[in-house]
Design a protein around this motif. Structure first.
Motif, PDB file in Angstrom:
ATOM      1  N   GLY A   1      -8.539   9.761  -8.046  1.00 55.29           N
ATOM      2  CA  GLY A   1      -7.742   8.720  -7.456  1.00 55.29           C
ATOM      3  C   GLY A   1      -7.959   7.356  -7.522  1.00 55.29           C
ATOM      4  O   GLY A   1      -9.039   7.054  -8.165  1.00 55.29           O
ATOM      5  N   ARG A   2      -7.590   6.406  -6.598  1.00 56.21           N
ATOM      6  CA  ARG A   2      -7.987   5.132  -6.764  1.00 56.21           C
ATOM      7  C   ARG A   2      -8.478   4.712  -5.378  1.00 56.21           C
ATOM      8  O   ARG A   2      -8.193   5.187  -4.461  1.00 56.21           O
ATOM      9  CB  ARG A   2      -6.542   4.073  -6.729  1.00 56.21           C
TER      10      ARG A   2
ATOM     11  N   ASP B   1      -6.424   6.160  -1.625  1.00 61.24           N
ATOM     12  CA  ASP B   1      -5.081   6.711  -1.815  1.00 61.24           C
ATOM     13  C   ASP B   1      -5.214   8.239  -1.553  1.00 61.24           C
ATOM     14  O   ASP B   1      -6.426   8.821  -1.602  1.00 61.24           O
ATOM     15  CB  ASP B   1      -4.681   6.239  -3.134  1.00 61.24           C
ATOM     16  N   SER B   2      -4.120   8.829  -1.326  1.00 61.62           N
ATOM     17  CA  SER B   2      -4.011  10.217  -1.187  1.00 61.62           C
ATOM     18  C   SER B   2      -4.675  11.140  -2.064  1.00 61.62           C
ATOM     19  O   SER B   2      -5.177  12.157  -2.094  1.00 61.62           O
ATOM     20  CB  SER B   2      -2.451  10.561  -0.697  1.00 61.62           C
TER      21      SER B   2
ATOM     22  N   ILE C   1       0.949  -1.185   0.079  1.00 65.39           N
ATOM     23  CA  ILE C   1       0.066  -0.181  -0.063  1.00 65.39           C
ATOM     24  C   ILE C   1       0.915   1.437  -0.116  1.00 65.39           C
ATOM     25  O   ILE C   1       1.721   1.527   0.904  1.00 65.39           O
ATOM     26  CB  ILE C   1      -0.864   0.073   1.325  1.00 65.39           C
TER      27      ILE C   1
ATOM     28  N   THR D   1      -9.345   0.647   0.909  1.00 65.83           N
ATOM     29  CA  THR D   1      -8.140   1.687   0.856  1.00 65.83           C
ATOM     30  C   THR D   1      -8.320   2.825  -0.065  1.00 65.83           C
ATOM     31  O   THR D   1      -8.808   2.562  -1.213  1.00 65.83           O
ATOM     32  CB  THR D   1      -6.875   0.812   0.495  1.00 65.83           C
TER      33      THR D   1
ATOM     34  N   LYS E   1      -9.810  -3.333  -7.583  1.00 65.72           N
ATOM     35  CA  LYS E   1      -9.081  -1.725  -7.766  1.00 65.72           C
ATOM     36  C   LYS E   1     -10.042  -1.001  -8.804  1.00 65.72           C
ATOM     37  O   LYS E   1     -10.712  -1.365  -9.774  1.00 65.72           O
ATOM     38  CB  LYS E   1      -7.844  -1.921  -8.612  1.00 65.72           C
TER      39      LYS E   1
ATOM     40  N   ALA F   1      -2.318   6.988   2.921  1.00 66.94           N
ATOM     41  CA  ALA F   1      -3.479   6.641   2.551  1.00 66.94           C
ATOM     42  C   ALA F   1      -4.298   6.238   3.722  1.00 66.94           C
ATOM     43  O   ALA F   1      -4.075   6.310   5.074  1.00 66.94           O
ATOM     44  CB  ALA F   1      -3.142   5.130   1.667  1.00 66.94           C
TER      45      ALA F   1
END
Length: 382
Positions: free
Chosen positions: A263-264, A169-170, A146, A167, A253, A150
């Motif tokens: 983002g993701r 992400d930033s 990772i 999760t 994902k 995050a």
């Protein structure tokens, strides 16, 4: 001085004798031509060894061809879905194929469409959600991969009594914060390094996670009604451990784009979490019917109504011992505890469908149905 001179002469003579012995040993040693001839003989013997004993000589000049190298490494270039071998088998030993659960593709395709609408309403911005891929990973390997910083949201599947991991992400965090706080459109969200996430940022991300969990529950509802609830939010992967590191998990994902920012988002389900609905996830079909075919259901219902059914009119039942049954004689009478006015049961197999009364119609015995409530209740249960 004379003694020292004699000692030096003795030492010189000893050294000279030692050198002479070493020179003689070198003369007795085999020369290079003899060694080369011996190696050539060994190579010729290996080339002529066709006895099939599997022994391979170590003569110089023995080079593996490309096919042998590919076979050793396990990269034959033929992906036939069979068992791998060689080094490739060792590499793939830690992987688990998610293809055993093909239903996940349909569920998350449905979830992507729902998220596009719900996040658009949540942010009042044009949002596109796309599904990148679905893979299988080890839980420990995923935590180590990772990219930080995050936010890791731990959610709970109440009906399955287990947990999952989300999760963010930033890039997606700063994009959501920028959109919700009125950032200017068409510019990428500014990322600030070297500081923890503020309470406002965590609160806004929790609101987005709540929207995503609601869509996830709706996506699983046609398959198995499940309520996903938010448990906690972590920024350190060590505190988000919900399974053992070697346990297998399914990784989904997602990509969320908001014009020039986005983002993701990654979802992780340990296989232990999906175990209660494993049989349902093994289904293979196309579309969004989730295993139901209305045409087949209508045809089956029509044929059931026209199916032949055998009914038995039961006058009375008695319990007798095996000895009494074996002692029955021809002409012997068995008394039944019923009268012509008593009702009898109409059964199909061991199920009582309705009550009737014994009668006569012409020269045949007949029954008159006087209670159909049992039949109606049985029909409603089916």
């Amino acid at each position: 001085m004379a003694d020292e001179t004699e000692n030096e002469e003795i030492d010189d003579e000893a050294v000279a004798a030692e050198w002479a012995a070493m020179a003689g040993a070198e003369d007795d040693a085999p020369d290079d031509d003899a060694v080369a001839a011996e190696w050539e003989a060994m190579a010729a013997g290996d080339a002529e060894d066709d006895d099939g004993d599997g022994y391979s000589g170590s003569a110089p000049g023995r080079v593996l061809d490309q096919d042998e190298i590919d076979s050793l490494l396990g990269f034959d270039g033929e992906d036939d879905g069979g068992d791998s071998h060689g080094i490739q088998a060792l590499i793939n030993s830690a992987l688990v194929s998610y293809e055993r659960l093909p239903m996940l593709d349909i569920i998350f395709d449905r979830m992507v469409r729902m998220m596009s609408t719900s996040l658009r309403n949540f942010t009042s911005d044009n949002i596109e959600v796309s599904l990148d891929n679905i893979t299988s990973v080890r839980f420990g390997d995923y935590l180590n991969s990772i990219p930080l910083p995050a936010m890791l949201a731990v959610f709970r599947a109440e009906e399955w009594d287990n947990y999952g991991l989300m999760t963010v992400d930033s890039s997606l965090i700063y994009s959501i914060v920028d959109v919700l706080l009125g950032g200017r459109r068409g510019t990428a969200a500014m990322r600030i390094e070297g500081r923890p996430y503020t309470t406002i940022e965590q609160t806004l991300v929790e609101r987005m996670i709540a929207v995503i969990l609601k869509d996830m529950s709706a996506a699983f509802e046609p398959l198995s009604p499940t309520n996903f609830t938010f448990d906690r939010l972590e920024t350190n992967p060590r505190f988000a451990t919900i399974a053992r590191p070697p346990n297998a998990a399914v990784l989904i994902k997602l990509r969320i784009d908001m014009e020039d920012r986005g983002g993701r988002l990654e979802l992780l389900y340990p296989y232990a979490t999906l175990e209660p609905v494993r049989e349902l996830l093994l289904q293979r079909f196309m579309g969004e019917k989730f295993g139901r075919d209305s045409i087949w259901e209508t045809h089956l219902a029509t044929e059931l109504w026209s199916a032949d059914l055998q009914l038995r009119a039961v006058l009375d039942e008695q319990v007798m011992s095996l000895r009494d049954v074996m002692n029955l004689q021809v002409g012997q009478t068995i008394q039944l505890n019923v009268t012509p006015q008593d009702s009898l049961e109409m059964r199909c197999g061991e199920v009582t469908l309705l009550n009737a009364r014994m009668g006569r119609s012409g020269q045949k015995l007949a029954v008159q149905v006087n209670n159909v409530n049992r039949l109606k209740r049985a029909g409603r249960k089916e």
